[in-house]
Every structure is written in structure tokens, then in C-alpha cells.
Design a protein around this motif. Structure first.
Motif, PDB file in Angstrom:
ATOM      1  N   UNK A  44     -42.349  87.079  37.039  1.00  0.00           N
ATOM      2  CA  UNK A  44     -42.992  85.922  37.664  1.00  0.00           C
ATOM      3  C   UNK A  44     -42.617  85.804  39.136  1.00  0.00           C
ATOM      4  N   UNK A  45     -41.413  86.286  39.501  1.00  0.00           N
ATOM      5  CA  UNK A  45     -40.932  86.118  40.874  1.00  0.00           C
ATOM      6  C   UNK A  45     -40.477  87.417  41.522  1.00  0.00           C
ATOM      7  N   UNK A  46     -40.509  88.544  40.811  1.00  0.00           N
ATOM      8  CA  UNK A  46     -39.974  89.794  41.351  1.00  0.00           C
ATOM      9  C   UNK A  46     -41.000  90.914  41.288  1.00  0.00           C
ATOM     10  N   UNK A  47     -40.822  91.887  42.166  1.00  0.00           N
ATOM     11  CA  UNK A  47     -41.687  93.070  42.169  1.00  0.00           C
ATOM     12  C   UNK A  47     -41.314  93.952  40.976  1.00  0.00           C
ATOM     13  N   UNK A  92     -20.844  82.815  31.995  1.00  0.00           N
ATOM     14  CA  UNK A  92     -19.735  82.931  31.037  1.00  0.00           C
ATOM     15  C   UNK A  92     -18.438  82.360  31.605  1.00  0.00           C
ATOM     16  N   UNK A  93     -18.545  81.229  32.300  1.00  0.00           N
ATOM     17  CA  UNK A  93     -17.363  80.551  32.807  1.00  0.00           C
ATOM     18  C   UNK A  93     -16.793  81.110  34.091  1.00  0.00           C
ATOM     19  N   UNK A  94     -17.408  82.122  34.688  1.00  0.00           N
ATOM     20  CA  UNK A  94     -16.918  82.721  35.933  1.00  0.00           C
ATOM     21  C   UNK A  94     -17.957  82.568  37.030  1.00  0.00           C
ATOM     22  N   UNK A  95     -17.494  82.351  38.242  1.00  0.00           N
ATOM     23  CA  UNK A  95     -18.390  82.184  39.382  1.00  0.00           C
ATOM     24  C   UNK A  95     -18.713  83.559  39.958  1.00  0.00           C
ATOM     25  N   UNK A  96     -19.997  83.792  40.207  1.00  0.00           N
ATOM     26  CA  UNK A  96     -20.477  85.057  40.768  1.00  0.00           C
ATOM     27  C   UNK A  96     -21.433  84.769  41.919  1.00  0.00           C
ATOM     28  N   UNK A  97     -21.679  85.796  42.726  1.00  0.00           N
ATOM     29  CA  UNK A  97     -22.620  85.700  43.839  1.00  0.00           C
ATOM     30  C   UNK A  97     -23.901  86.451  43.499  1.00  0.00           C
ATOM     31  N   UNK A  98     -24.985  85.964  44.033  1.00  0.00           N
ATOM     32  CA  UNK A  98     -26.291  86.577  43.829  1.00  0.00           C
ATOM     33  C   UNK A  98     -26.999  86.565  45.184  1.00  0.00           C
ATOM     34  N   UNK A  99     -27.448  87.727  45.643  1.00  0.00           N
ATOM     35  CA  UNK A  99     -28.182  87.826  46.906  1.00  0.00           C
ATOM     36  C   UNK A  99     -29.586  88.338  46.614  1.00  0.00           C
ATOM     37  N   UNK A 100     -30.581  87.716  47.225  1.00  0.00           N
ATOM     38  CA  UNK A 100     -31.983  88.062  46.990  1.00  0.00           C
ATOM     39  C   UNK A 100     -32.686  88.297  48.317  1.00  0.00           C
ATOM     40  N   UNK A 101     -33.570  89.259  48.327  1.00  0.00           N
ATOM     41  CA  UNK A 101     -34.471  89.441  49.467  1.00  0.00           C
ATOM     42  C   UNK A 101     -35.863  89.093  48.974  1.00  0.00           C
ATOM     43  N   UNK A 102     -36.492  88.157  49.656  1.00  0.00           N
ATOM     44  CA  UNK A 102     -37.834  87.712  49.301  1.00  0.00           C
ATOM     45  C   UNK A 102     -38.792  88.132  50.405  1.00  0.00           C
ATOM     46  N   UNK A 153     -37.807  91.301  46.285  1.00  0.00           N
ATOM     47  CA  UNK A 153     -37.947  92.752  46.419  1.00  0.00           C
ATOM     48  C   UNK A 153     -36.607  93.475  46.312  1.00  0.00           C
ATOM     49  N   UNK A 154     -35.508  92.738  46.373  1.00  0.00           N
ATOM     50  CA  UNK A 154     -34.186  93.352  46.212  1.00  0.00           C
ATOM     51  C   UNK A 154     -33.226  92.288  45.703  1.00  0.00           C
ATOM     52  N   UNK A 155     -32.253  92.734  44.927  1.00  0.00           N
ATOM     53  CA  UNK A 155     -31.298  91.820  44.326  1.00  0.00           C
ATOM     54  C   UNK A 155     -29.944  92.497  44.310  1.00  0.00           C
ATOM     55  N   UNK A 156     -28.907  91.755  44.660  1.00  0.00           N
ATOM     56  CA  UNK A 156     -27.539  92.268  44.605  1.00  0.00           C
ATOM     57  C   UNK A 156     -26.686  91.166  43.982  1.00  0.00           C
ATOM     58  N   UNK A 157     -25.802  91.560  43.058  1.00  0.00           N
ATOM     59  CA  UNK A 157     -25.019  90.544  42.369  1.00  0.00           C
ATOM     60  C   UNK A 157     -23.661  91.063  41.941  1.00  0.00           C
ATOM     61  N   UNK A 158     -22.730  90.139  41.784  1.00  0.00           N
ATOM     62  CA  UNK A 158     -21.433  90.467  41.195  1.00  0.00           C
ATOM     63  C   UNK A 158     -21.408  90.065  39.717  1.00  0.00           C
TER      64      UNK A 158
END
Length: 156
Positions: free
Chosen positions: A79-82, A129-139, A149-154
Motif C-alpha cells: 500500500x505504501x512501498x514499491x 518486543x519491548x526494545x526501542x529500534x530505529x527505522x529510516x525510510x526514503x519516500x 523506495x528504501x528502508x533501513x532498520x535496526x
């Protein structure tokens, strides 16, 4: 026009804190003078576009983290990604990613910026799951809509 990323659209970053940090953010200044480049410029969007980009960034971040956590099927990310992003996440998750009882992930905050008129970059802090993570998106804006169009995550 900016072309979407075709390969390597999803990157999973394994995060391991340094044992010498002991819970504090350790910043080390760069050695020598700061590098000189062409400089950054601010691209100001038209009225109302910031709200649209922020809404799309929040929705894309929420959908992506829910797919990664196993609370949504991977095909809903389309719905939101290539397609390249959807394929890489589905391949990473593999079959049978749903486990027993899953705690739904939570998006804590989202920030976005516009480095170019048809490009937005967003970051989100999420709890999985109780842990904080980062999420980076390129729109990227193409054919009248914003798509990831790109996604990076921990996140795992």
C-alpha cells in the motif's frame, strides 16, 4: 526526476552498543577540520505538503514495523512501498513468520525532511518486543502518490 532504488532497497542493521559506553551516548569529535562540500540547501515545500509527507511517513513506518513484527502480512506493505521493498522484506521474513501471541509494535515518534521536491526522508523510533529500534525510510513522489523506495532498520 529521482529514480527509485532498484536493488538493496531494504537494509537490516545489527545494533550492538559499545561496552565502553555504559548507557550514555558517546560522541567522539572528528579529527581535523570539518570536510568542505557544496553545502546543503533548504527546499521549502508548498503549503500543505509537509502535512501530507508527515502523514505518509507515519503510515509507512507503522505498516513497515507491523510487518517486521509479524502482526501484519507482508503483502499489506504494498500500500505504501514499491515492489522491491516488499519483495526484500518478504524474503527476509520467510514463510511462517507469525508466532504465537505477538505484542503489537508501537511507533513512538516520526520525523521527516525534504531534501528535494519529490523526495522525503523519514525516521521513526519504534518499540518492537519491548526494545526501542530505529527505522529510516526514503519516500519518493511519483504518479501522484508517495511510496517508500528504501528502508533501513535496526528492528529484528
Amino acid at each position: 526526476m529521482v529514480r527509485p532504488v532498484r536493488s538493496g532497497a531494504v537494509r537490516f542493521v545489527s545494533y550492538r552498543p559499545s561496552p565502553a559506553v555504559h548507557g550514555a551516548l558517546a560522541l567522539r569529535p572528528a579529527a581535523g577540520p570539518a570536510p568542505q562540500g557544496p553545502g546543503l540547501r533548504l527546499v521549502r515545500p508548498a503549503a500543505g505538503e509537509d502535512a501530507e509527507v508527515q502523514a505518509v511517513a507515519e503510515a509507512a513506518g507503522r505498516l513497515a514495523v507491523e510487518v517486521l513484527a509479524g502482526t501484519r502480512p507482508p503483502h499489506q506493505l504494498s500500500l505504501v512501498a514499491v515492489p522491491a521493498v516488499c519483495r526484500e522484506i518478504a524474503a527476509q521474513l520467510g514463510p511462517g513468520t507469525r508466532r504465537g501471541r505477538i505484542v503489537p509494535p508501537k511507533v513512538l515518534s516520526t520525523r521527516s525532511q525534504r531534501p528535494a521536491p519529490d523526495v522525503a526522508e523519514a525516521v521513526a523510533l519504534v518499540v518492537v518486543a519491548g526494545r526501542v529500534h530505529a527505522l529510516a525510510l526514503r519516500l519518493e513522489h511519483a504518479r501522484g502518490r508517495w511510496r517508500c523506495t528504501a528502508l533501513e532498520t535496526t528492528a529484528p
